[in-house]
Design an enzyme around this catalytic site. Structure first.
Site, PDB file in Angstrom:
ATOM      1  N   GLU A  59      20.649  26.559  46.356  1.00 11.58           N
ATOM      2  CA  GLU A  59      20.886  26.738  47.790  1.00 11.58           C
ATOM      3  C   GLU A  59      19.716  26.309  48.674  1.00 11.58           C
ATOM      4  O   GLU A  59      19.929  25.860  49.799  1.00 11.58           O
ATOM      5  CB  GLU A  59      21.241  28.200  48.079  1.00 11.58           C
ATOM      6  CG  GLU A  59      22.644  28.537  47.639  1.00 11.58           C
ATOM      7  CD  GLU A  59      22.946  30.012  47.722  1.00 11.58           C
ATOM      8  OE1 GLU A  59      23.889  30.374  48.417  1.00 11.58           O
ATOM      9  OE2 GLU A  59      22.241  30.794  47.067  1.00 11.58           O
TER      10      GLU A  59
ATOM     11  N   ASP B  33      23.469  31.192  44.213  1.00 16.36           N
ATOM     12  CA  ASP B  33      23.120  32.605  43.991  1.00 16.36           C
ATOM     13  C   ASP B  33      24.199  33.376  43.228  1.00 16.36           C
ATOM     14  O   ASP B  33      25.387  33.048  43.317  1.00 16.36           O
ATOM     15  CB  ASP B  33      22.856  33.292  45.340  1.00 16.36           C
ATOM     16  CG  ASP B  33      21.523  32.868  45.938  1.00 16.36           C
ATOM     17  OD1 ASP B  33      20.687  32.325  45.197  1.00 16.36           O
ATOM     18  OD2 ASP B  33      21.330  33.077  47.153  1.00 16.36           O
TER      19      ASP B  33
ATOM     20  N   ASP C 214      26.081  35.981  43.488  1.00 15.22           N
ATOM     21  CA  ASP C 214      26.915  36.973  44.152  1.00 15.22           C
ATOM     22  C   ASP C 214      28.144  36.285  44.725  1.00 15.22           C
ATOM     23  O   ASP C 214      28.377  35.101  44.500  1.00 15.22           O
ATOM     24  CB  ASP C 214      26.130  37.710  45.244  1.00 15.22           C
ATOM     25  CG  ASP C 214      25.618  36.776  46.338  1.00 15.22           C
ATOM     26  OD1 ASP C 214      25.870  35.557  46.261  1.00 15.22           O
ATOM     27  OD2 ASP C 214      24.973  37.261  47.276  1.00 15.22           O
TER      28      ASP C 214
ATOM     29  N   GLU D   8      28.856  35.382  47.742  1.00 12.34           N
ATOM     30  CA  GLU D   8      28.529  34.267  48.627  1.00 12.34           C
ATOM     31  C   GLU D   8      28.114  33.042  47.823  1.00 12.34           C
ATOM     32  O   GLU D   8      28.499  31.916  48.130  1.00 12.34           O
ATOM     33  CB  GLU D   8      27.390  34.673  49.578  1.00 12.34           C
ATOM     34  CG  GLU D   8      27.794  35.654  50.656  1.00 12.34           C
ATOM     35  CD  GLU D   8      28.761  35.064  51.656  1.00 12.34           C
ATOM     36  OE1 GLU D   8      28.480  33.990  52.214  1.00 12.34           O
ATOM     37  OE2 GLU D   8      29.818  35.668  51.881  1.00 12.34           O
TER      38      GLU D   8
ATOM     39  N   TYR E  26      17.028  38.853  42.030  1.00 10.54           N
ATOM     40  CA  TYR E  26      17.889  38.613  43.191  1.00 10.54           C
ATOM     41  C   TYR E  26      17.957  39.849  44.075  1.00 10.54           C
ATOM     42  O   TYR E  26      18.117  40.968  43.584  1.00 10.54           O
ATOM     43  CB  TYR E  26      19.288  38.206  42.730  1.00 10.54           C
ATOM     44  CG  TYR E  26      20.138  37.660  43.848  1.00 10.54           C
ATOM     45  CD1 TYR E  26      19.703  36.583  44.607  1.00 10.54           C
ATOM     46  CD2 TYR E  26      21.367  38.229  44.145  1.00 10.54           C
ATOM     47  CE1 TYR E  26      20.484  36.082  45.630  1.00 10.54           C
ATOM     48  CE2 TYR E  26      22.156  37.728  45.164  1.00 10.54           C
ATOM     49  CZ  TYR E  26      21.709  36.650  45.909  1.00 10.54           C
ATOM     50  OH  TYR E  26      22.473  36.156  46.940  1.00 10.54           O
TER      51      TYR E  26
ATOM     52  N   ARG F  25      20.019  40.604  46.773  1.00  2.00           N
ATOM     53  CA  ARG F  25      21.266  41.102  47.362  1.00  2.00           C
ATOM     54  C   ARG F  25      22.098  41.732  46.239  1.00  2.00           C
ATOM     55  O   ARG F  25      22.801  41.053  45.518  1.00  2.00           O
ATOM     56  CB  ARG F  25      22.040  39.980  48.048  1.00  2.00           C
ATOM     57  CG  ARG F  25      21.350  39.485  49.315  1.00  2.00           C
ATOM     58  CD  ARG F  25      22.216  38.519  50.101  1.00  2.00           C
ATOM     59  NE  ARG F  25      21.511  38.072  51.291  1.00  2.00           N
ATOM     60  CZ  ARG F  25      20.747  36.997  51.353  1.00  2.00           C
ATOM     61  NH1 ARG F  25      20.607  36.235  50.292  1.00  2.00           N
ATOM     62  NH2 ARG F  25      20.135  36.660  52.470  1.00  2.00           N
TER      63      ARG F  25
ATOM     64  N   HIS G 137      24.745  42.926  39.287  1.00  4.80           N
ATOM     65  CA  HIS G 137      23.359  42.487  39.162  1.00  4.80           C
ATOM     66  C   HIS G 137      22.485  43.661  38.759  1.00  4.80           C
ATOM     67  O   HIS G 137      22.869  44.806  38.837  1.00  4.80           O
ATOM     68  CB  HIS G 137      22.798  41.950  40.491  1.00  4.80           C
ATOM     69  CG  HIS G 137      23.691  41.026  41.213  1.00  4.80           C
ATOM     70  ND1 HIS G 137      23.766  41.012  42.585  1.00  4.80           N
ATOM     71  CD2 HIS G 137      24.534  40.069  40.778  1.00  4.80           C
ATOM     72  CE1 HIS G 137      24.626  40.096  42.954  1.00  4.80           C
ATOM     73  NE2 HIS G 137      25.104  39.509  41.887  1.00  4.80           N
TER      74      HIS G 137
END
Length: 859
Positions: free
Chosen positions: A7, A80, A82, A84, A296, A298, A343
């Protein structure tokens, strides 16, 4: 070389160093596609078809990935880990397929890693999978819901509630929390109560403090000592009696560490300890993650990988000794409602990397890493062992009893490293250490002090406590907390003052409107239930389009019901809803909505075009009574009564000072049928309104002041006070466009500045912006263009010397001295600039024949 897409460029650089030259690592720079911000981007009539477009800034990044795929026909999506991140991978795959960069034989795989370390990245590359479509569908459902709410509810607000900016599925529910807390505070009525404390002395000469707990043989409750008289009687009861230690009780107690961080608790603790906002915390954590320092960030998981637990225990033993390592690892279970992100917690990637070892000079990164590192080690450390002591001191007749509490830390355990912050801390007597006290000891009374207290309203939310409450209610997700809290501040629905969130007028009005006409959709349970449904979609247990269909069926009907609402009807309804807040009952029983100025009009809430709200009289414009939005008595200290203040008379006109919703102002004459808009002028902020007298008012009403005609063009120059302070105005002449404004240093200068000073300030303003009158200076004329004709000159520009010919300006390279530039070199620069601009060269004008040439030709 397979093309790996992540990203961010920082992440790409780090991963590229791990993978080496066998891979091409590129960045997508976040989301590459989004819904266009216009009607029709989500079509409920066509199975919620969503119209995606590649953002203009993303086109070059998508092209770079597409170009790389021409060299190697293999794509690895490593965004990432997740929802998103999964969505970004899906968007990339869809966009590249649409432009035919992904062909039928192009292998596409998805890899995820929770930390950017060589081991994690290498392991992820060895375990590829396909894009997780249930996660993508959960994202699609959430995105469609947010769009449908925003693009259907916001226009209702714009039409029915002037000044409102937007509404959102989660944003409006979060705003409701803040508004309701503020109304709790305003409705709160404090209650007086007293306590009594005594400073007592032991037989060994040591002092300690105890509080009165029993009076007249009865255990005291909070409000039993209601006033000063009763407090003084309690003091007398203690003073008149001898006191002895009735009992001493010491109990061992353990205190366990807090769980490791997840997104919400990280945001809360960063707010408590550093005053960092949610957005700032996440931005800083993002940089730490991309640099490979933390996992990570989030996540709503608090579990820790077994190898990380082992590493933490080893680090604790190395740094603090084996006595700080518990016999077995600590296991934490997630208590967050709707926890679903698979996570780990937020933790360091290397437990022995101390904050001082970070290769960064950024202070925010260092202190946030320090927080994460300490919390992670502490969560695997031994409990702190305490001894809590309670001492009861009583009179022989049992009529009076006092209690002292304290504790001793026997073993600090995790407290050696870290202690969790607390919100809205109240002093706790248990934290004090007591001297040696034995049962039966006689106590000497050093002093006895009554203390007055008042109950306190609930505290306003901080970003930390707001995120905590959202988490408890199941509203939003870790990745959304920061953006939601930021959005309601950017919309000016909420302001932050001393780290506390306070609703603005706009926020109150929007909440009142939504609670009245869209109550279900700002309901806490409804919003949390919708999050549950989205979680079911991500788990593959629900159809996302069916979730959308159920929502849209009822929501579209609710929007349709507001179509015939009139603004006056909406405002009157909000008046009713907010009446306890805006118009609380008067002590004398009179109507709180009766205008105190004219005695006939009715007070109601009104909105201005600016979006602000105020209270005004229904008899406007005959009655000009206004007051600030909110309960009466909260007006500013302008010294101007609601009906205005008569300053005197001038030329037969009464001169008034009024307090308007945009600030205090002076006015010449009264409003009447023949004079609906009498001359007015705002009172400058530097002038205390209560001190403005008739001469000052007349000076203000004389504005704008004409200084005289400008000596260059004869156009008048004026001085005035504007929205941004005192200024000069030189209007444009008939042959020119625009005009020039220049700031003045003080209000006094508006009335005293002369023409010489005005001309100087106006000229400086023109020169500073390179506008009218700021003609460029010619350094050297080189002669005519050898092919096209027209003068070529070297000019002095704002950013350095340049060559000018016709309408082309060509920059002279820094390494070339203007004095050394030949006409041939100047022509080359002009040709190069013309080619870049696509300027068509003029045809050379036919040259006039000389008499000599004519003679030669005829012979």
């Amino acid at each position: 070389m397979p093309v790996v897409v992540v990203e961010s460029p920082a992440k790409a650089k780090t991963i590229n160093s791990y993978l080496g030259k066998d891979y091409t690592v590129l960045a997508s720079y976040g989301h590459v596609r989004d819904l266009p911000p216009k009607d029709g981007s989500v079509d409920p009539e066509n199975e919620f078809d969503m119209l995606w477009e590649v953002a203009s800034d993303s086109k070059k990044h998508v092209k770079a990935i597409a170009d790389a795929l021409k060299e190697d026909n293999a794509l690895i999506l490593a965004t990432d880990p997740d929802r998103e991140g999964e969505a970004i991978s899906w968007h990339l795959q869809e966009a590249l397929t649409k432009r035919k960069s992904i062909k039928k034989d192009t292998p596409v795989s998805r890899v995820v890693f929770n930390q950017i370390t060589k081991k994690a990245v290498t392991e992820a590359m060895a375990n590829p999978r396909q894009v997780d479509m249930p996660l993508v569908e959960a994202y699609l459902a959430r995105r469609a819901l947010d769009y449908l709410v925003g693009f259907n509810l916001s226009p209702v607000l714009w039409r029915k509630l002037p000044g409102a900016k937007s509404a959102g599925r989660v944003q409006s529910v979060t705003l409701r929390l803040i508004v309701e807390r503020e109304m709790e505070i305003e409705a709160f009525r404090n209650r007086e109560y007293w306590s009594v404390r005594a400073m007592l002395g032991t037989p060994r000469g040591q002092d300690f403090e105890a509080r009165l707990t029993v009076l007249a043989g009865k255990k005291l409750e909070r409000f039993d000592i209601a006033d000063q008289t009763q407090a003084e009687m309690a003091v007398q009861a203690i003073t008149s009696r001898d006191l002895k230690v009735k009992s001493v009780e010491a109990k061992p107690a353990n205190r366990n560490p807090a769980a490791p961080f997840m997104t919400s608790t990280l945001q809360q603790e960063a707010s408590r300890k550093f005053g960092m906002g949610a957005r700032q915390t996440m931005s800083t954590a993002q940089r730490l993650y991309e640099a490979g320092y933390i996992t990570y960030m989030r996540t709503d998981g608090i579990d820790m990988a077994p190898e990380a637990v082992t590493a933490a225990r080893d680090a604790i033993k190395t740094l603090y000794g084996s006595e700080y390592v518990p016999s077995s690892p600590r296991i934490y279970k997630n208590k967050a409602k709707n926890a679903q992100e698979a996570h780990e917690c937020v933790r360091p990637t290397e437990m022995l990397t101390k904050p001082e070892d970070l290769k960064t000079s950024d202070a925010d990164q260092r202190k946030l890493y320090d927080l994460i590192w300490k919390r992670t080690l502490a969560c695997q450390m031994e409990a702190a062992r305490m001894e809590r002591t309670t001492v009861d001191v009583a009179s022989a007749d049992g009529q009076v009893e006092l209690r002292a509490t304290g504790q001793v830390v026997l073993f600090d355990g995790f407290l050696r490293v870290y202690e969790e912050g607390r919100d809205d801390v109240v002093t706790d007597d248990d934290d004090r250490r007591l001297p040696q006290i034995d049962q039966g000891d006689a106590m000497e009374k050093r002093s006895i002090t009554p203390e007055q207290h008042f109950t306190q309203p609930p505290p306003r939310y901080t970003e930390a406590t707001l995120v905590k409450r959202m988490e408890e209610l199941g509203i939003g997700r870790p990745s959304t907390y920061a953006s939601i809290v930021t959005t309601i501040q950017d919309r000016e629905y909420v302001r932050k003052d001393k780290n506390r969130l306070i609703p603005e007028d706009k926020g109150r009005l929007v909440t009142a409107f939504l609670e009245n006409y869209f109550r279900r959709y700002v309901g806490y349970d409804f919003t949390a239930d919708l999050e549950d449904q989205l979680d079911n979609v991500s788990a593959g247990d629900a159809d996302y389009k069916e979730v959308l269909r159920r929502f849209w069926r009822d929501f579209s009907a609710a929007v349709a019901e507001t179509a015939d609402l009139r603004i006056t009807e909406v405002l009157e309804k909000i008046n009713e809803v907010l009446e306890p807040h805006l118009f609380p009952p008067n002590e004398d029983g009179t109507d709180p909505r009766l205008c105190p100025n004219c005695g006939a009009g009715r007070l109601s809430m009104r909105t201005a075009r600016s979006g602000g709200a105020f209270i005004g009289c229904s008899n406007y414009p005959e009655c000009r009574y206004t007051r600030a939005f909110g309960p009466p008595g909260e007006e500013d200290d302008s010294g101007i009564p609601p009906e205005g203040k008569l300053l005197g008379e001038d030329a037969g006109d009464k001169i008034f000072a009024f307090k308007g919703r945009f600030g205090p102002y002076v006015q010449r004459g009264e409003v009447s049928e023949d004079n609906k808009k009498p001359p007015r002028q705002s009172i400058p902020k530097d002038w205390p309104p209560e001190d403005v007298d008739l001469p000052q008012a007349l000076k203000l009403l004389s504005l704008p002041r004409e200084i005289g005609p400008h000596p260059e063009d004869g156009v008048p120059v004026w001085s005035n006070i504007g929205r941004y302070g005192p200024y000069l105005k030189h209007a444009a002449s008939t042959s020119e466009r625009g005009g020039t404004n220049a700031n003045l240093e003080s209000i006094d200068e508006v009335f005293t500045v002369g023409m010489n000073r005005a001309v100087q300030l106006l000229a400086e303003k023109v020169a500073s912006r390179g506008g009218r009158g700021a003609a460029a200076k010619t350094l050297r004329d080189l002669g005519e263009h050898p092919d096209q004709g027209g003068q070529i000159s070297i000019m002095e520009g704002k950013y350095g010397p340049y060559v000018k010919w016709d309408k082309i300006n060509a920059t002279i390279p820094k390494e070339t001295a203007p004095d050394d530039l030949s006409i041939e070199a100047a022509v080359a620069l002009i040709e190069e600039k013309a080619a870049k601009k696509g300027t068509r060269r003029k045809k050379a004008a036919p040259r006039k024949k000389t008499a000599a040439k004519k003679t030669a030709k005829s012979s």
